[in-house]
Design a protein around this motif. Structure first.
Motif, PDB file in Angstrom:
ATOM      1  N   ILE A 104       0.695  -1.219   0.085  1.00  0.00           N
ATOM      2  CA  ILE A 104       0.051   0.213   0.064  1.00  0.00           C
ATOM      3  C   ILE A 104       0.965   1.238   0.268  1.00  0.00           C
ATOM      4  CG2 ILE A 104      -1.831   1.524   1.368  1.00  0.00           C
ATOM      5  CD1 ILE A 104      -2.921  -1.305   2.334  1.00  0.00           C
ATOM      6  N   PHE A 105       1.853   1.268   0.790  1.00  0.00           N
ATOM      7  CA  PHE A 105       2.963   2.452   0.637  1.00  0.00           C
ATOM      8  C   PHE A 105       3.413   2.566  -0.580  1.00  0.00           C
ATOM      9  CE2 PHE A 105       7.085   4.008   0.871  1.00  0.00           C
ATOM     10  CZ  PHE A 105       7.073   5.079   1.392  1.00  0.00           C
ATOM     11  N   SER A 106       4.112   1.606  -1.146  1.00  0.00           N
ATOM     12  CA  SER A 106       4.630   1.676  -2.414  1.00  0.00           C
ATOM     13  C   SER A 106       3.844   2.187  -3.682  1.00  0.00           C
ATOM     14  CB  SER A 106       5.469   0.388  -2.930  1.00  0.00           C
ATOM     15  OG  SER A 106       4.374  -0.529  -3.074  1.00  0.00           O
ATOM     16  N   LYS A 107       2.407   1.567  -3.621  1.00  0.00           N
ATOM     17  CA  LYS A 107       1.512   1.978  -4.518  1.00  0.00           C
ATOM     18  C   LYS A 107       1.262   3.524  -4.271  1.00  0.00           C
ATOM     19  CE  LYS A 107      -0.379  -0.288  -7.225  1.00  0.00           C
ATOM     20  NZ  LYS A 107       0.083  -0.683  -8.535  1.00  0.00           N
ATOM     21  N   ASN A 108       0.874   3.946  -3.135  1.00  0.00           N
ATOM     22  CA  ASN A 108       0.521   5.402  -3.018  1.00  0.00           C
ATOM     23  C   ASN A 108       1.888   6.190  -3.265  1.00  0.00           C
ATOM     24  OD1 ASN A 108      -1.830   4.390  -1.802  1.00  0.00           O
ATOM     25  ND2 ASN A 108      -1.135   4.742   0.182  1.00  0.00           N
ATOM     26  N   LEU A 109       2.885   5.677  -3.003  1.00  0.00           N
ATOM     27  CA  LEU A 109       4.311   6.512  -3.623  1.00  0.00           C
ATOM     28  C   LEU A 109       4.262   6.707  -4.960  1.00  0.00           C
ATOM     29  CD1 LEU A 109       7.093   7.517  -2.137  1.00  0.00           C
ATOM     30  CD2 LEU A 109       7.655   5.382  -3.290  1.00  0.00           C
ATOM     31  N   MET A 110       4.005   5.599  -5.422  1.00  0.00           N
ATOM     32  CA  MET A 110       3.929   5.725  -7.210  1.00  0.00           C
ATOM     33  C   MET A 110       3.083   6.627  -7.634  1.00  0.00           C
ATOM     34  SD  MET A 110       4.940   1.842  -8.462  1.00  0.00           S
ATOM     35  CE  MET A 110       4.388   0.940  -6.914  1.00  0.00           C
ATOM     36  N   GLU A 111       1.847   6.615  -7.026  1.00  0.00           N
ATOM     37  CA  GLU A 111       0.696   7.457  -7.528  1.00  0.00           C
ATOM     38  C   GLU A 111       0.850   8.820  -7.282  1.00  0.00           C
ATOM     39  OE1 GLU A 111      -4.031   6.998  -6.897  1.00  0.00           O
ATOM     40  OE2 GLU A 111      -3.139   7.373  -5.268  1.00  0.00           O
ATOM     41  N   PRO A 116       4.859   5.273 -13.178  1.00  0.00           N
ATOM     42  CA  PRO A 116       3.800   4.195 -13.975  1.00  0.00           C
ATOM     43  C   PRO A 116       3.684   3.011 -13.278  1.00  0.00           C
ATOM     44  CG  PRO A 116       5.801   4.718 -15.342  1.00  0.00           C
ATOM     45  CD  PRO A 116       5.898   5.742 -14.135  1.00  0.00           C
ATOM     46  N   THR A 117       2.552   2.541 -12.963  1.00  0.00           N
ATOM     47  CA  THR A 117       2.300   1.332 -12.488  1.00  0.00           C
ATOM     48  C   THR A 117       0.666   0.991 -12.798  1.00  0.00           C
ATOM     49  OG1 THR A 117       2.366  -0.061 -10.354  1.00  0.00           O
ATOM     50  CG2 THR A 117       1.459   2.087 -10.032  1.00  0.00           C
ATOM     51  N   ALA A 118       0.206  -0.148 -12.268  1.00  0.00           N
ATOM     52  CA  ALA A 118      -1.191  -0.661 -12.360  1.00  0.00           C
ATOM     53  C   ALA A 118      -2.016  -0.073 -11.655  1.00  0.00           C
ATOM     54  CB  ALA A 118      -1.261  -2.135 -12.152  1.00  0.00           C
ATOM     55  N   LYS A 119      -3.580   0.386 -12.223  1.00  0.00           N
ATOM     56  CA  LYS A 119      -4.577   1.028 -11.495  1.00  0.00           C
ATOM     57  C   LYS A 119      -4.884   0.292 -10.440  1.00  0.00           C
ATOM     58  CE  LYS A 119      -8.775   0.498 -12.779  1.00  0.00           C
ATOM     59  NZ  LYS A 119      -9.922   0.681 -13.382  1.00  0.00           N
ATOM     60  N   TYR A 120      -5.143   0.802  -9.157  1.00  0.00           N
ATOM     61  CA  TYR A 120      -5.299  -0.086  -7.950  1.00  0.00           C
ATOM     62  C   TYR A 120      -5.979   0.497  -6.979  1.00  0.00           C
ATOM     63  CZ  TYR A 120      -2.832   3.164  -5.120  1.00  0.00           C
ATOM     64  OH  TYR A 120      -2.285   4.399  -4.521  1.00  0.00           O
ATOM     65  N   LYS A 121      -6.451  -0.163  -5.987  1.00  0.00           N
ATOM     66  CA  LYS A 121      -7.266   0.480  -4.831  1.00  0.00           C
ATOM     67  C   LYS A 121      -6.831  -0.627  -3.563  1.00  0.00           C
ATOM     68  CE  LYS A 121     -11.485   2.244  -3.360  1.00  0.00           C
ATOM     69  NZ  LYS A 121     -12.922   2.331  -3.786  1.00  0.00           N
ATOM     70  N   ALA A 122      -6.753   0.148  -2.435  1.00  0.00           N
ATOM     71  CA  ALA A 122      -6.313  -0.546  -0.878  1.00  0.00           C
ATOM     72  C   ALA A 122      -7.426  -0.897  -0.270  1.00  0.00           C
ATOM     73  CB  ALA A 122      -5.211   0.230  -0.363  1.00  0.00           C
ATOM     74  N   PHE A 123      -7.373  -2.125   0.539  1.00  0.00           N
ATOM     75  CA  PHE A 123      -8.557  -2.324   1.278  1.00  0.00           C
ATOM     76  C   PHE A 123      -8.069  -2.827   2.645  1.00  0.00           C
ATOM     77  CE2 PHE A 123      -9.954  -2.888  -3.074  1.00  0.00           C
ATOM     78  CZ  PHE A 123     -11.189  -2.045  -3.138  1.00  0.00           C
ATOM     79  N   THR A 124      -8.723  -2.555   3.770  1.00  0.00           N
ATOM     80  CA  THR A 124      -8.762  -3.053   5.076  1.00  0.00           C
ATOM     81  C   THR A 124      -9.977  -3.776   5.379  1.00  0.00           C
ATOM     82  OG1 THR A 124      -9.484  -1.107   6.018  1.00  0.00           O
ATOM     83  CG2 THR A 124      -7.229  -1.198   5.696  1.00  0.00           C
ATOM     84  N   ASP A 125     -11.112  -3.464   4.573  1.00  0.00           N
ATOM     85  CA  ASP A 125     -12.398  -4.187   4.903  1.00  0.00           C
ATOM     86  C   ASP A 125     -12.637  -5.550   3.687  1.00  0.00           C
ATOM     87  OD1 ASP A 125     -15.199  -4.059   6.202  1.00  0.00           O
ATOM     88  OD2 ASP A 125     -15.603  -3.901   3.921  1.00  0.00           O
ATOM     89  N   MET A 126     -12.922  -6.535   4.245  1.00  0.00           N
ATOM     90  CA  MET A 126     -12.963  -7.596   3.156  1.00  0.00           C
ATOM     91  C   MET A 126     -14.289  -7.624   2.395  1.00  0.00           C
ATOM     92  SD  MET A 126     -13.361 -11.756   3.809  1.00  0.00           S
ATOM     93  CE  MET A 126     -14.896 -11.915   4.466  1.00  0.00           C
ATOM     94  N   GLU A 127     -15.570  -6.978   2.927  1.00  0.00           N
ATOM     95  CA  GLU A 127     -16.843  -6.982   2.220  1.00  0.00           C
ATOM     96  C   GLU A 127     -16.628  -5.879   1.145  1.00  0.00           C
ATOM     97  OE1 GLU A 127     -19.171  -8.882   2.156  1.00  0.00           O
ATOM     98  OE2 GLU A 127     -18.104 -10.048   3.809  1.00  0.00           O
TER      99      GLU A 127
END
Length: 418
Positions: A104-111, A116-127
């Motif tokens: 999550i840290f590294s993806k946020n850093l890249m954003e 350039p990296t893949a489109k993403y979303k981070a989650f702490t909630d399973m649902e």
């Protein structure tokens, strides 16, 4: 110098092997080491993650320099602790090692810094994660946020497979705390390439490119592993792509970490996907990859100890790092059942014969009471050969591996050919 290498796998054996050639190194230790490392370094029975015990031992034994190789002790701050105790150490401090310890840290850093990296979303909630998978469809990639021995990534080909991965990580605790948070990202396409780079906090020197083979079985089938083999250089990594990576990814990453107050000193691993839209980052690691390290260090034609010191003291730009005009292949011989459950303790034969035409790096081995080499891990050996080109190196690695036998031995037969 008296040098301590922390770790006990194939990567650490390759580092010990390279350091043993240094004119600056007089005595080598490795903790905990393994059955093969014991031939080149004195092995010390301290777990790689026991920061306090490692620092105490290094101080008591007047160690001059410590190389922290694996991801876990780096994330735990072993380099910080060594330096605080007055012992020079190679590797990033914990604040910089987070580029691997948290996806999550590294993806946020890249954003944030437009790397350039893949489109993403981070989650702490399973649902919420399950709903996102349903909305995005497949193929899709599910990644555990934390360290998971290289196995915390599922490239799901269906929505059901992705949802199973989410539940396995978040509800069933497959990777413990490492899977309590997830990154879910688009599935990029294209050849994968690894570029390991020496960094001193300001300067970056890429090593020859390499290609890991993560899947357990031929044809890139089966579950992800820690790596079943590697080649160097990658035939896909052209000079033009190398230029783009330096300008768009490598230098911006070093600058981003500095801007965040996390200067990186050590080996920064760039896992890349050469997509139709250009090179993009799949992941960062904060250390040598394994087995890429075995292939790449086989091509080094400079003193590794001098490079490690330059990374620590910020003088990397003053070094002329040389590489052989050759290619390398590392073929991993694994225990039957890996990356799932497997048996240990089987005797290994043919090591001397294989060693005449290749370097056999030990990953999961130990010495028995009678001095025999026994299996003790999932990835057991890395048979590493060099040649004038990739075809020669690959052929030599497979030829050398024919001499080695142990119960249940498995390996891929297409390393460097897919």
């Amino acid at each position: 110098m008296k040098v301590l290498v922390v770790g006990g796998g194939g990567r650490e054996h390759a580092i010990v092997w390279a350091l043993s050639k240094s004119r600056k190194v007089k005595k080598l230790y490795c903790a905990p080491g393994n059955g093969g490392i014991a031939a080149q370094a004195e092995c010390i029975a301290i777990p790689a993650t026991d920061v306090a015990a490692m620092v105490a031992w290094a101080r008591e034994n007047a160690v001059d320099f410590v190389v922290v190789a694996p991801d876990d002790p780096l994330a735990l701050g072993m380099v910080d602790a060594m330096e605080a105790a007055g012992i020079p150490a190679f590797g990033p401090q914990a604040a910089a090692a987070v580029v691997e310890a948290s996806k999550i840290f590294s993806k946020n850093l890249m954003e944030k810094y437009h790397i350039p990296t893949a489109k993403y979303k981070a989650f702490t909630d399973m649902e919420a994660a399950l709903a996102y998978v349903e909305d995005q469809g497949a193929p899709i990639v599910v990644k555990a946020d934390g360290l998971a021995l290289g196995k915390g990534v599922v490239v799901a080909q269906s929505v059901d497979e992705a949802k199973d991965a989410v539940r396995s990580m978040m509800a069933d605790g497959r990777f413990g705390a490492a899977g309590s948070r997830l990154v879910i990202e688009e599935c990029m396409t294209g050849p994968e390439v690894t570029v390991l780079s020496f960094c001193d906090g300001k300067h970056l020197v890429p090593m020859p490119s390499s290609q890991d083979h993560k899947r357990a079985y031929d044809g890139n089938q089966g579950p992800n592993t820690g790596g079943m083999g590697a080649i160097s250089p990658s035939p896909h990594y052209t000079p033009e792509i190398a230029r783009r990576c330096m300008e768009e990814i490598f230098l911006p990453t070093v600058a981003a970490l500095n801007a965040e107050g996390r200067p990186f000193q050590g080996v920064l691993y760039f896992g890349l996907m050469l997509t139709p839209d250009g090179p993009k980052v799949v992941e960062y690691n904060a250390r040598f990859g394994d087995p890429e390290c075995q292939a790449v260090l086989s091509l080094l034609d400079s003193d590794l100890m001098e490079i490690f010191e330059a990374c620590r003291d910020g003088s990397l730009d003053r070094l002329d790092i040389r590489w052989k005009n050759a290619a390398a292949c590392c073929l991993v011989l694994a225990s039957g059942g890996y990356p799932g459950s497997y048996e240990k303790g089987y005797p290994i034969s043919g090591l001397e014969e294989a060693g005449r035409t290749a370097v056999v790096f030990h990953a999961g081995t130990k010495l028995g009471p009678d001095g025999a080499v026994l299996t003790s891990g999932g990835r057991v050996l890395g048979v590493t050969a060099t040649g004038g080109d990739l075809a020669e190196a690959i052929g030599c690695a497979y030829h050398s591996a024919k001499y080695i036998h142990f119960t249940g031995m498995q390996f891929r037969r297409d390393i460097g050919r897919v």
